[in-house]
Design an enzyme around this catalytic site. Structure first.
Site, mmCIF file in Angstrom:
data_model
loop_
_atom_site.group_PDB
_atom_site.id
_atom_site.type_symbol
_atom_site.label_atom_id
_atom_site.label_comp_id
_atom_site.label_asym_id
_atom_site.label_seq_id
_atom_site.Cartn_x
_atom_site.Cartn_y
_atom_site.Cartn_z
ATOM 1 N N SER A 322 0.835 -1.196 0.000
ATOM 2 C CA SER A 322 0.000 0.000 0.000
ATOM 3 C C SER A 322 0.879 1.259 0.000
ATOM 4 O O SER A 322 0.609 2.220 -0.723
ATOM 5 C CB SER A 322 -0.903 -0.022 1.234
ATOM 6 O OG SER A 322 -1.453 1.239 1.459
ATOM 7 N N TRP A 325 2.315 1.606 -3.341
ATOM 8 C CA TRP A 325 1.241 2.004 -4.260
ATOM 9 C C TRP A 325 1.031 3.521 -4.198
ATOM 10 O O TRP A 325 0.781 4.172 -5.203
ATOM 11 C CB TRP A 325 -0.054 1.286 -3.860
ATOM 12 C CG TRP A 325 -1.237 1.624 -4.718
ATOM 13 C CD1 TRP A 325 -1.651 0.995 -5.847
ATOM 14 C CD2 TRP A 325 -2.183 2.684 -4.497
ATOM 15 N NE1 TRP A 325 -2.775 1.592 -6.356
ATOM 16 C CE2 TRP A 325 -3.123 2.638 -5.551
ATOM 17 C CE3 TRP A 325 -2.320 3.678 -3.529
ATOM 18 C CZ2 TRP A 325 -4.181 3.528 -5.654
ATOM 19 C CZ3 TRP A 325 -3.377 4.577 -3.645
ATOM 20 C CH2 TRP A 325 -4.292 4.488 -4.687
ATOM 21 N N HIS A 326 1.168 4.061 -2.970
ATOM 22 C CA HIS A 326 0.932 5.493 -2.803
ATOM 23 C C HIS A 326 1.992 6.343 -3.481
ATOM 24 O O HIS A 326 1.745 7.502 -3.793
ATOM 25 C CB HIS A 326 0.855 5.854 -1.316
ATOM 26 C CG HIS A 326 -0.489 5.597 -0.717
ATOM 27 N ND1 HIS A 326 -0.831 4.369 -0.197
ATOM 28 C CD2 HIS A 326 -1.572 6.373 -0.571
ATOM 29 C CE1 HIS A 326 -2.077 4.433 0.250
ATOM 30 N NE2 HIS A 326 -2.552 5.638 0.026
ATOM 31 N N GLY A 327 3.161 5.826 -3.686
ATOM 32 C CA GLY A 327 4.156 6.654 -4.356
ATOM 33 C C GLY A 327 5.513 5.990 -4.423
ATOM 34 O O GLY A 327 5.870 5.189 -3.559
ATOM 35 N N PHE A 498 -1.284 9.212 -7.738
ATOM 36 C CA PHE A 498 -1.090 7.768 -7.588
ATOM 37 C C PHE A 498 -1.697 7.032 -8.772
ATOM 38 O O PHE A 498 -1.693 5.891 -8.896
ATOM 39 C CB PHE A 498 -1.698 7.266 -6.272
ATOM 40 C CG PHE A 498 -1.265 8.088 -5.094
ATOM 41 C CD1 PHE A 498 0.053 8.542 -5.010
ATOM 42 C CD2 PHE A 498 -2.131 8.433 -4.094
ATOM 43 C CE1 PHE A 498 0.477 9.312 -3.940
ATOM 44 C CE2 PHE A 498 -1.726 9.196 -3.011
ATOM 45 C CZ PHE A 498 -0.424 9.639 -2.937
#
Lengths: 498, 411
Positions: A322, A325-327, A498
């Site tokens: 996660s 995934w955010h950056g 994102f």
């Protein structure tokens, strides 16, 4: 195109009017064209990327369904997942992972590949993580036998590209969205009203609250060392609300825009700040992503059925993914992992020990919110160095930060009145206090109040339940806040990147 | 039938709301103009009142970027900007300047919207516009400040104030962020050709190839400062002007607007630091330093292009591209930024530029008796006001460059 850009507010009614002006059989084609225009408006190359992902996944899912042997089903599923992740990696993570390598150097010095490196380094394709995850979920659902594959690749393209939820979710599942996209629907006044309410409320949260908070938070993060310790706390607090109102506002705008076409998108937020624990928080925050991780990562690696160790592994894996995934930044990995650790803390330690004490609900909510606020320092910082600097500021109990700053001698040349005199000011650095205008506090307060009042229903039905006069006062107030006090600096939606 | 009824309901519902909202917006515009607009101007477009004032109350308006007001903190005891100097030479004319760091023709074009349409409501009859070469290049066009510049320019119009506020809140201007602009800069350097047959010795097709080659060209013996400086010169000046250039189009629009409003326009071309531009790529043959003209050839090409454009458009211009005091004999020492390419000058260059502009406005030659008499008067005033010692020089990058250049490989 962004929801808080004027172009969108011209685009939306035009698309809507034409949508209901053409025969219902071909409406979805119009919606597809509009969606690709919406996405390509920003950069046409990005629309091409989405097209490749869509066609690849459509074809793979078809092969998954057609294959009689499990090994081929698996092959096609993994083929789709790996090609999706490869594209995602190239455009989002390559610079982070290999930016300084020989490979990156040679790719950048080759004219046919240099643009890819440039895009990945400076302009990550908007929403690539959202539509990639949505598309992956379709292939996996077909593999699991939960969904029948779509026969028409063009129709599948609409599922991936439907513009209201394209760039920042909610990440919808095929079964839920696909059916709505192609159902016969006549415009309903009630949907129009509710859609309008969600759009206005979402715009208020984004433009009047989040964008204004962004200005204050940016001022702090552009030069944290210039600010006092109390400013660091204020910035951390305000950023928490900035992210919330930004993303919540976006989700409402997405729901509102979709509702105008008779499509009901899932709720992405459910009062996250009343959560009493980190696990509960993630059931209430960015619900579409949390449930995606639950269904496609957490449960497949064992979920909570195979003992504590397996559960802990699953949780950390989910939060690591996660974060990533955010950056594409190590700060995001720290953000994810720290949330994972706090999740386990709440689940295994707090729940079994401290929770036995009669600690009030309010304290638990405060604790959960505090945890989130603290980890968001990683989320907002440009680098690990900056985040550690800010953490040391936040816990500056002996005033070390103030002391260090006051010992810093600074020289400033006064260029304001060109050449009247060259004045040099030598002196101790005076720490600034972060402040926000009255209107920002007022809007934030109203945001809290509305959050509190709209506790048990969705915003559209809550507004609809108000008496006519109060309802219109509320609408006009939000309109004034957006039109006269909207944040001046263009802050794309936080989750847009994102 | 029921579907049609529903559509009719929707239209009725829409119609009544639209009327309410339109009336509300009308009222809101009134409230905003009266109570909030001035505060927003102070916050987001602080220069606007000065622009309006200049067009209303000054005969000559000088539009420029930081070159107008920058000064040398080491040596300048004179703080006069170029426009101040012009005023000294033209005491009978009222001159006001609109200058700010990073301003460019694209913004000046929008500022001209603020010239009152009614000639009796304005005093301005002449506009002087400083043009530097770099403003037409990728670094300036895709500068990180551009979003805030464009936001500021939203208010340079006569549209209803509320509309400008809405445009700002909903980002209806070129609000692309810094990251995207950086990408566009790199894309330009990487893809835009810089080679022309007329250039001798230029072995690179793009600025990017040149920048990449700097490491090889200099090797490890040259300090990083020099490499950065050379890279900056290539990035700022290695581009080829053509009709598609955004700034060239802006300049043309300014010409058209001034013609439309019957206002005299005078361009003046600011001198770049050609000395540093050739010095950075020079080499030694024995004791003799051979200046490399590769970059200055490109600069000269762009200068010739602009000159031809100005002539073609029929606009008078003052040509200070190779102003004597800015040329090599001072080793680039009258440029106040010694480690970066800018058009920031000391008082001598500022005064010299002002003289050429004043002479053009007066319609006399610099060596005419009338102008010499003015020159003497101005010098007298300056002497009374702490006339500088023209001989003082700040520490020059040349001295270090000179030393380091010896380490450069010979061709």
């Amino acid at each position: 195109m962004l929801f808080n850009a004027l172009e969108f507010w011209i685009f939306l009614p035009v698309v809507w009017l034409l949508y209901f002006s053409i025969p219902s059989k071909i409406r979805w084609v119009w919606l597809l064209c509009a969606s690709y225009f919406f996405y390509g408006f920003w950069k046409i190359e990005f629309a091409g990327l989405m097209l490749i992902t869509s066609l690849m996944d459509w074809y793979s899912a078809k092969r998954v369904h057609a294959a009689s042997k499990i090994i081929w089903k698996r092959f096609w599923m993994w083929f789709a997942i790996s090609t999706d992740l490869f594209i995602l990696f190239v455009f989002k993570y390559f610079d982070f992972a290999f930016g300084k390598s020989e490979l990156a150097y040679s790719l950048y010095h080759n004219n046919s590949t240099a643009w890819i490196i440039e895009l990945g380094k400076y302009t990550i394709p908007a929403g690539i993580s959202f539509y990639t995850f949505q598309s992956i979920s379709y292939v996996v659902d077909v593999y699991r036998g939960n969904e029948q594959p779509e026969k028409n690749p063009i129709k599948f393209m609409l599922f991936v590209s439907f513009f209201p939820q394209l760039v920042a979710g909610p990440i919808e599942r095929f079964g839920r969205l696909h059916q709505q996209l192609f159902q016969k629907y006549s415009p309903k006044l009630e949907d129009l009203k509710n859609g309008g309410r969600l759009l206005l409320y979402g715009l208020f949260l984004k433009v009047a609250i989040a964008d204004n908070l962004a200005g204050v938070v940016d001022a702090f993060y552009s030069n944290p060392a210039d600010y006092s310790v109390s400013s660091a706390w204020l910035a951390a607090l305000l950023f928490t609300f900035q992210v919330y109102y930004d993303f919540f506002g976006y989700s409402l705008l997405a729901q509102g825009a979709a509702l105008l076409f008779g499509i009901k998108l899932m709720d992405n937020f459910n009062k996250p700040f009343i959560a009493q624990s980190v696990p509960e928080f993630w059931h209430r925050w960015h619900i579409s992503l949390s449930t995606w991780f639950r269904d496609y990562i957490f449960i497949p690696v064992g979920g909570n059925q195979k003992g504590a160790m397996r559960l802990a592994f699953g949780v950390l894996l989910v939060f690591f993914t996660s974060g990533l995934w955010h950056g594409a930044n190590s700060t995001m990995i720290y953000f994810g992992l720290s949330q994972g650790v706090l999740y386990l803390f709440d689940r295994f330690i707090f729940k079994k020990t401290l929770a036995n004490f009669k600690i009030g609900i309010f304290f638990r909510q405060l604790k959960t919110g505090f945890f989130f606020m603290m980890t968001l320092v990683f989320f907002r910082s440009q680098s690990i160095d900056q985040s550690t600097g800010i953490y040391s500021m936040l816990f500056d109990i002996n005033g070390k930060h103030a002391k260090t700053a006051s010992e810093t001698m600074v020289t400033t040349y006064n260029f304001d009145e060109a050449g009247k005199a060259i004045s040099s000011n030598y002196g101790p650095k005076v720490l600034e206090n972060l402040s926000a205008e009255f209107s920002i506090w007022l809007f934030l307060l109203i945001g809290f109040l509305l959050d509190h009042l709209i506790m048990k229903s969705r915003a559209d039905s809550w507004f609809a339940s108000l008496p006519l006069l109060i309802r219109w006062v509320a609408y006009l107030f939000m309109l004034v806040a957006v039109l006269l006090f909207g944040g001046a600096v263009n802050h794309p939606f936080v989750y847009f990147q994102f | 039938m029921s579907r049609n009824n529903e559509i009719l309901n929707i239209l009725k519902w829409f119609g009544s709301r639209l009327i309410i909202i339109a009336a509300f917006l009308f009222l809101l515009n009134f409230i905003y103009s009266r109570y909030f607009f001035d505060a927003d101007i102070q916050k987001f477009s602080r220069v606007k009142p000065n622009i309006e004032d200049a067009f209303k109350n000054a005969e000559i308006v000088y539009l420029g970027e930081s070159s107008n007001t920058s000064f040398n903190p080491w040596t300048d005891t004179l703080s006069q900007s170029i426009s101040d100097f012009i005023q000294l030479y033209l005491p009978d004319s009222s001159i006001k300047a609109i200058t700010h760091e990073g301003y460019h023709p694209g913004l000046f074009r929008q500022m001209l919207n603020l010239i009152p349409e009614d000639p009796s409501a304005r005093k301005v009859n002449t506009i002087i516009l400083g043009v530097n070469m770099r403003t037409c290049g990728p670094s300036a066009i895709h500068s990180g400040n551009e979003a805030s510049n464009q936001r500021e320019a939203l208010f340079y119009s006569h549209r209803p104030p509320l509309l400008s506020r809405i445009f700002m809140g909903l980002h209806f201007y070129d609000s692309r962020g810094e990251s995207e602009r950086t990408r566009m800069k790199f894309q330009w350097w990487r893809t835009q050709p810089i080679n022309k047959e007329s250039f001798s010795n230029l072995k690179y097709n793009t600025a990017f190839e040149w920048i990449t080659d700097l490491d090889k060209l200099y090797g490890d013996s040259i300090p990083e400062e020099i490499k950065h400086m050379a890279s900056a010169y290539v990035k700022e000046f290695a581009f080829i002007l053509n009709d598609d250039n955004e700034r060239v189009r802006d300049l043309k629009s300014i010409v058209d607007l001034c013609n439309e409003k019957n206002i005299k326009l005078l361009f003046h071309i600011l001198p770049p630091n050609r000395f540093h531009a050739s010095m950075l790529f020079s080499h030694y043959e024995g004791e003799l330093m051979i200046m490399d003209t590769t970059l200055t050839q490109i600069m000269d090409y762009n200068y010739e292009f602009l000159k031809a454009k100005f002539k073609n458009w029929g606009v008078p211009f003052v040509d200070n591209y190779r102003l004597k005091s800015a040329e090599g004999e001072n080793k680039g020492g009258r440029f106040t930024d010694q480690w970066y390419p800018t058009e920031h000058y000391d008082a001598i260059i500022r005064r010299d530029i002002a003289e050429t502009i004043a002479a053009e406005l007066l319609g006399v030659k610099l060596d005419s008796s009338e102008f010499i008499s003015r020159h003497n008067k101005v010098n007298h005033i300056l002497k009374q006001n702490n006339f500088p010692n023209w001989e003082i020089q700040m520490p020059l990058s040349f001295d270090k460059l000179h030393q380091w250049s010896r380490a450069l490989p010979t061709n």
